[in-house]
Design a protein around this motif. Structure first.
Motif, short mmCIF file in Angstrom:
data_model
loop_
_atom_site.label_atom_id
_atom_site.label_comp_id
_atom_site.label_asym_id
_atom_site.label_seq_id
_atom_site.Cartn_x
_atom_site.Cartn_y
_atom_site.Cartn_z
N ALA A 154 0.83 -1.21 0.00
CA ALA A 154 0.00 0.00 0.00
C ALA A 154 0.86 1.26 0.00
O ALA A 154 0.59 2.22 -0.73
N ARG A 155 1.91 1.27 0.82
CA ARG A 155 2.79 2.43 0.88
C ARG A 155 3.47 2.66 -0.47
O ARG A 155 3.55 3.80 -0.97
N ARG A 156 3.96 1.59 -1.07
CA ARG A 156 4.62 1.72 -2.37
C ARG A 156 3.64 2.18 -3.44
O ARG A 156 4.01 2.92 -4.36
N SER A 157 2.39 1.74 -3.33
CA SER A 157 1.37 2.17 -4.30
C SER A 157 1.12 3.67 -4.20
O SER A 157 1.03 4.37 -5.21
N ILE A 205 10.27 6.50 -10.98
CA ILE A 205 9.04 5.74 -11.21
C ILE A 205 9.38 4.31 -11.60
O ILE A 205 8.73 3.35 -11.14
N ILE A 206 10.37 4.13 -12.46
CA ILE A 206 10.76 2.78 -12.87
C ILE A 206 11.19 1.95 -11.67
O ILE A 206 10.79 0.79 -11.49
N ASN A 207 12.03 2.53 -10.82
CA ASN A 207 12.47 1.83 -9.62
C ASN A 207 11.30 1.54 -8.68
O ASN A 207 11.23 0.47 -8.06
N SER A 208 10.41 2.50 -8.56
CA SER A 208 9.25 2.32 -7.68
C SER A 208 8.32 1.23 -8.21
O SER A 208 7.77 0.43 -7.43
N GLU A 209 8.14 1.18 -9.52
CA GLU A 209 7.33 0.13 -10.13
C GLU A 209 7.89 -1.25 -9.82
O GLU A 209 7.16 -2.17 -9.46
N ALA A 215 7.15 -6.35 -3.97
CA ALA A 215 6.34 -6.38 -2.75
C ALA A 215 5.05 -7.17 -2.96
O ALA A 215 4.61 -7.91 -2.07
N LYS A 216 4.46 -7.05 -4.13
CA LYS A 216 3.24 -7.83 -4.43
C LYS A 216 3.55 -9.32 -4.49
O LYS A 216 2.72 -10.14 -4.06
N GLU A 412 4.96 14.07 1.03
CA GLU A 412 4.00 13.00 0.73
C GLU A 412 4.59 11.64 1.05
O GLU A 412 3.91 10.78 1.64
N LEU A 413 5.85 11.41 0.68
CA LEU A 413 6.48 10.13 0.97
C LEU A 413 6.63 9.92 2.47
O LEU A 413 6.44 8.81 2.98
#
Length: 441
Positions: A154-157, A205-209, A215-216, A412-413
């Protein structure tokens, strides 16, 4: 390929991902918990261990039932015999045949064994209760692990959404910088800085994706790999603000699974001590046999064929007056083990009280930090909004604009991190107090 073309392709990919996400199923915390309870392999193994303990505490494993055995045999002889009878006659037989057959059913039953099996039977029941508590501990640990991974997803989303919004802002800035450059209102340096920032935002964004995908996978693993389709999680977090510290502390002594397990271990050691003391007392047993015997004798015998059937029964008593000191040693060791369990109970109580107080204070601190971060978001948004208006009017530089943008992203983070840290702190409080399984997430 220039940077603008790269950006356009990147945005198309993001749109594809976004449209794909619209059709993804939403997995809520309660649904994830249900999947884990039904499919997690650790929980399945723990439940199987409970079944083993349930089998062990059955009357069939208690020693209270008698044992019944059946025996049968046959013997065949072929002998050369020289015999002299009492009347002076003699005979010689070559290849004389004889045979014997027998069958019996035997019963053995211990009437009294110094109460050893009684205490062993009670110990097996307590071991079953202990295994059920161990299974509960596995379930609690698995749910805690599940929620940790779930809220990480959820946090990563949420972080990914913030990063995408940052990229959109950077794109607007690039467009504005290009227009201003065309009309001579700024230099090429502003355009280049905007392109660099877009590239950095795109990499984030690429790293976060990728982090979100990993995590999923972790979440799916905890649920037994049962979430077959692409999915998203619910990022709504509700805190149990009605929790009362004193009430939870009172429940802790009766609900904490570690303390209850220790109490079961004390009971098990008490029964073990009593069972070992039974070695000082005699054992009384009942035996019974129903048998059949048939003898087919050779010609040298006075009786050609004899058949016997009959029932026999009896009592036996066995009393080990001295077994070399084995019973004394077992009793002394059992007393020491019992004392250790009682000492461990005192230690565990102090340890768990300390852990609960630490967890409660940590929970309250993280709730406060979350509230502060919520206020910080408002300040960061207000600051960015004002900076954005001044940037449009040319009253601030692109560097100042970027700094305000990054300040908003950082806020926000940080807010996202604080929110889920507080929720996981709440989960830990519930686990220590023994209330984790009584709350619906």
């Amino acid at each position: 390929m220039n940077k603008q073309s790269f950006y356009n392709i990147f945005m198309v990919l993001l749109l594809c991902i976004s449209f794909k996400g619209l059709s993804q199923q939403i997995v809520r915390p309660s649904e994830a918990v249900t999947l884990a309870l039904e499919n997690n392999f650790g929980i399945k193994i723990a439940n199987n261990n409970v079944q083993v303990s349930e089998n062990n505490k059955s009357i069939l494993n208690s020693g209270y039932l008698p044992t019944v055995t059946a025996n049968a045999g046959a013997t065949f002889n072929r002998d050369n015999i020289s015999a002299e009878f009492s009347n002076g006659e003699t005979t010689t037989l070559n290849g004389a045949e004889s045979s014997r057959y027998n069958a019996s059913v035997n019963l053995n039953y211990t009437i009294f064994d110094g109460l050893g099996r009684l205490y062993d039977y009670k110990r097996l029941k307590e071991e079953y209760n202990l295994s059920a508590l161990q299974a509960r501990e596995t379930i609690e640990n698995t749910i805690t692990q599940l929620l940790t991974v779930y809220y990480d997803v959820a946090r990563r989303s949420e972080n990914l959404r913030s990063l995408k919004e940052t990229l959109n802002i950077s794109n607007d800035r690039l467009t504005r910088s290009e227009y201003q450059f065309e009309y001579g209102q700024n230099t090429k340096l502003d355009v280049l800085n905007a392109e660099v920032d877009i590239n950095n935002d795109s990499i984030n964004i690429i790293n976060s994706e990728q982090g979100l995908i990993n995590a999923k996978r972790d979440l799916n693993f905890v649920t037994g790999n049962t979430i077959r389709n692409a999915y998203v999680v619910d990022t709504t977090v509700t805190f149990l603000l009605q929790l009362n510290k004193q009430e939870l502390l009172d429940k802790l002594y009766g609900n904490n699974v570690t303390l209850i397990q220790n109490e079961k271990n004390i009971a098990i050691n008490e029964f073990t001590l009593k069972a070992n003391r039974s070695g000082y007392l005699p054992t009384v047993g009942l035996v019974g046999t129903y048998g059949w015997n048939e003898n087919n004798n050779n010609a040298a015998s006075f009786v050609a064929v004899s058949t016997n059937t009959g029932l026999s029964a009896g009592l036996n008593l066995s009393w080990s007056l001295f077994d070399g000191g084995g019973t004394i040693t077992r009793v002394k060791n059992a007393q020491i083990n019992l004392e250790n369990q009682k000492l461990l109970k005192k230690q565990l109580k102090l340890d768990i009280e300390r852990n609960f107080n630490n967890a409660w204070d940590d929970y309250q601190n993280k709730l406060t930090i979350f509230r502060v971060q919520e206020d910080n978001i408002k300040t960061a948004k207000n600051n960015f909004s004002r900076t954005k208006e001044k940037f449009k009017l040319g009253q601030v530089t692109s560097i100042e604009f970027r700094q305000a943008q990054l300040n908003l992203l950082t806020a926000e983070l940080s807010r996202n991190q604080a929110k889920y840290d507080a929720k996981l702190a709440e989960v830990l409080v519930l686990q220590i107090s023994g209330e984790l399984l009584n709350v619906e997430f």
